[in-house]
Motif scaffolding. Structure first.
Motif, PDB file in Angstrom:
ATOM      1  N   TYR A 140       0.843  -1.194   0.000  1.00  0.00           N
ATOM      2  CA  TYR A 140       0.000   0.000   0.000  1.00  0.00           C
ATOM      3  C   TYR A 140       0.881   1.248   0.000  1.00  0.00           C
ATOM      4  O   TYR A 140       2.044   1.217   0.407  1.00  0.00           O
ATOM      5  N   LEU A 141       0.309   2.356  -0.467  1.00  0.00           N
ATOM      6  CA  LEU A 141       1.019   3.621  -0.501  1.00  0.00           C
ATOM      7  C   LEU A 141       1.273   4.124   0.917  1.00  0.00           C
ATOM      8  O   LEU A 141       0.380   4.089   1.763  1.00  0.00           O
ATOM      9  N   ASP A 142       2.507   4.570   1.150  1.00  0.00           N
ATOM     10  CA  ASP A 142       2.872   5.088   2.470  1.00  0.00           C
ATOM     11  C   ASP A 142       3.803   6.287   2.279  1.00  0.00           C
ATOM     12  O   ASP A 142       4.988   6.119   2.003  1.00  0.00           O
ATOM     13  N   PRO A 143       3.274   7.503   2.425  1.00  0.00           N
ATOM     14  CA  PRO A 143       4.108   8.686   2.228  1.00  0.00           C
ATOM     15  C   PRO A 143       5.261   8.791   3.222  1.00  0.00           C
ATOM     16  O   PRO A 143       6.262   9.461   2.952  1.00  0.00           O
ATOM     17  N   LYS A 144       5.174   8.114   4.364  1.00  0.00           N
ATOM     18  CA  LYS A 144       6.225   8.175   5.365  1.00  0.00           C
ATOM     19  C   LYS A 144       7.399   7.248   5.045  1.00  0.00           C
ATOM     20  O   LYS A 144       8.464   7.374   5.635  1.00  0.00           O
ATOM     21  N   PRO A 146      10.501   5.726   2.890  1.00  0.00           N
ATOM     22  CA  PRO A 146      11.474   6.290   1.937  1.00  0.00           C
ATOM     23  C   PRO A 146      11.212   5.876   0.496  1.00  0.00           C
ATOM     24  O   PRO A 146      11.546   6.610  -0.435  1.00  0.00           O
ATOM     25  N   ILE A 147      10.627   4.694   0.306  1.00  0.00           N
ATOM     26  CA  ILE A 147      10.370   4.216  -1.051  1.00  0.00           C
ATOM     27  C   ILE A 147       8.929   4.474  -1.484  1.00  0.00           C
ATOM     28  O   ILE A 147       8.546   4.139  -2.609  1.00  0.00           O
ATOM     29  N   GLY A 148       8.114   5.030  -0.587  1.00  0.00           N
ATOM     30  CA  GLY A 148       6.740   5.362  -0.936  1.00  0.00           C
ATOM     31  C   GLY A 148       5.751   4.230  -0.778  1.00  0.00           C
ATOM     32  O   GLY A 148       4.555   4.415  -1.000  1.00  0.00           O
ATOM     33  N   TRP A 149       6.227   3.052  -0.387  1.00  0.00           N
ATOM     34  CA  TRP A 149       5.366   1.882  -0.236  1.00  0.00           C
ATOM     35  C   TRP A 149       5.603   1.219   1.116  1.00  0.00           C
ATOM     36  O   TRP A 149       6.677   1.347   1.696  1.00  0.00           O
ATOM     37  N   ASN A 150       4.597   0.517   1.585  1.00  0.00           N
ATOM     38  CA  ASN A 150       4.733  -0.300   2.783  1.00  0.00           C
ATOM     39  C   ASN A 150       3.942  -1.584   2.564  1.00  0.00           C
ATOM     40  O   ASN A 150       3.267  -1.742   1.540  1.00  0.00           O
ATOM     41  N   ASN A 151       4.022  -2.485   3.523  1.00  0.00           N
ATOM     42  CA  ASN A 151       3.381  -3.781   3.355  1.00  0.00           C
ATOM     43  C   ASN A 151       2.887  -4.274   4.711  1.00  0.00           C
ATOM     44  O   ASN A 151       3.628  -4.233   5.692  1.00  0.00           O
ATOM     45  N   ALA A 158      11.978  -3.162   2.531  1.00  0.00           N
ATOM     46  CA  ALA A 158      12.833  -2.285   1.729  1.00  0.00           C
ATOM     47  C   ALA A 158      12.528  -2.379   0.240  1.00  0.00           C
ATOM     48  O   ALA A 158      13.029  -1.577  -0.546  1.00  0.00           O
ATOM     49  N   MET A 159      11.709  -3.354  -0.159  1.00  0.00           N
ATOM     50  CA  MET A 159      11.459  -3.572  -1.579  1.00  0.00           C
ATOM     51  C   MET A 159      10.359  -2.654  -2.091  1.00  0.00           C
ATOM     52  O   MET A 159       9.268  -2.611  -1.515  1.00  0.00           O
ATOM     53  N   PRO A 160      10.607  -1.909  -3.161  1.00  0.00           N
ATOM     54  CA  PRO A 160       9.512  -1.173  -3.822  1.00  0.00           C
ATOM     55  C   PRO A 160       8.518  -2.180  -4.402  1.00  0.00           C
ATOM     56  O   PRO A 160       8.833  -3.359  -4.554  1.00  0.00           O
ATOM     57  N   THR A 171      -4.453   1.925  -0.604  1.00  0.00           N
ATOM     58  CA  THR A 171      -4.224   2.791   0.548  1.00  0.00           C
ATOM     59  C   THR A 171      -4.692   2.071   1.804  1.00  0.00           C
ATOM     60  O   THR A 171      -5.556   1.184   1.750  1.00  0.00           O
ATOM     61  N   ALA A 172      -4.115   2.446   2.923  1.00  0.00           N
ATOM     62  CA  ALA A 172      -4.419   1.789   4.191  1.00  0.00           C
ATOM     63  C   ALA A 172      -5.521   2.528   4.936  1.00  0.00           C
ATOM     64  O   ALA A 172      -5.521   3.767   5.016  1.00  0.00           O
TER      65      ALA A 172
END
Length: 249
Positions: A140-144, A146-151, A158-160, A171-172
């Motif tokens: 999901y998108l995560d503006p916080k 560094p790569i703009g994504w989270n899981n 660390a993987m985009p 989005t979460a």
């Protein structure tokens, strides 16, 4: 104890022990990983393996290697010709009998992602097909970040997200007050519908499951014939035993 009686007593006990062991492993995975999505993968589905291979080599091989698999072995197992593999799946310039190795320099990868992307040869063996499938469906998108994504399956990975153009952007939705992710919503659809994307990730996981143990395909093929042989041998042994013991009272 008579041989047949021994077999009748031992086989159910062995089956029960194997069943308990398998159930224990499943329970351990559930306890460690939480609620996972069922991948439904099957390495017997050759068409799925071929589609999964195409996804891997189009979206993953730029970063990840499969150092325990050779292009030639993959072609044999997936029912592909050398020409099909070299033209459609080999983007690194490797020879047909060489291993699948990414050309991303490890030093550069460490600078870009914090560490070099792992080899995926044994990923499914290590974490299970359901875990990998869930991971690929919970970006999901995560503006916080560094790569703009989270899981949600692997927080702060660390993987985009390489498959974002297929799935779209999720989005979460967080729980009020806690900030914990409650669910994911598809904010911007991708090239595939949710059902098509789930099938695509199922194909990819299926291919990675094959990669983790290529011999499993041959083992399953020969296993049926081995079982048939054992059944026939057991019948012959039983008839022979009756012939030997018919005069014993």
């Amino acid at each position: 104890m008579k041989p047949m009686l021994l077999v009748k007593r031992v086989l159910p006990a062995c089956a029960l022990a194997l069943g308990l062991l398998f159930a224990g492993q499943q329970a351990a995975h559930a306890e460690d990983d939480g609620q996972l999505m069922a991948s439904g993968s099957s390495i017997r589905d050759q068409a799925s393996l071929q589609r999964g291979a195409r996804l891997f080599f189009n979206y993953c091989v730029g970063c990840h290697s499969l150092k325990y698999v050779r292009y030639s072995r993959m072609a044999d197992d997936l029912g592909l010709t050398e020409q099909q593999v070299m033209q459609n799946l080999n983007f690194t310039g490797a020879k047909f009998d060489e291993q699948v190795v990414s050309h991303m320099p490890a030093d550069d990868a460490g600078k870009w992602f914090g560490k070099a992307p792992p080899d995926l040869s044994l990923e499914v063996s290590a974490k299970g097909s359901d875990w990998v499938y869930t991971y690929l469906n919970t970006f999901y998108l995560d503006p916080k970040s560094p790569i703009g994504w989270n899981n949600t399956t692997l927080p702060n990975a660390a993987m985009p997200f390489p498959l974002w153009e297929l799935q779209g952007e999720q989005t979460a939705v967080t729980k009020p007050g806690s900030g914990e992710v409650e669910k994911l919503e598809l904010a911007h659809p991708g090239k595939l519908t949710p059902e098509q994307y789930q099938q695509a990730t199922r194909d990819l996981v299926n291919f990675l499951e094959y990669v983790s143990e290529p011999a499993a395909l041959q083992r399953q093929h020969y296993g049926i014939w081995v079982l048939l042989f054992l059944v026939a041998f057991t019948m012959l042994a039983y008839l022979l035993k009756k012939e030997y013991w018919k005069d014993v009272h």
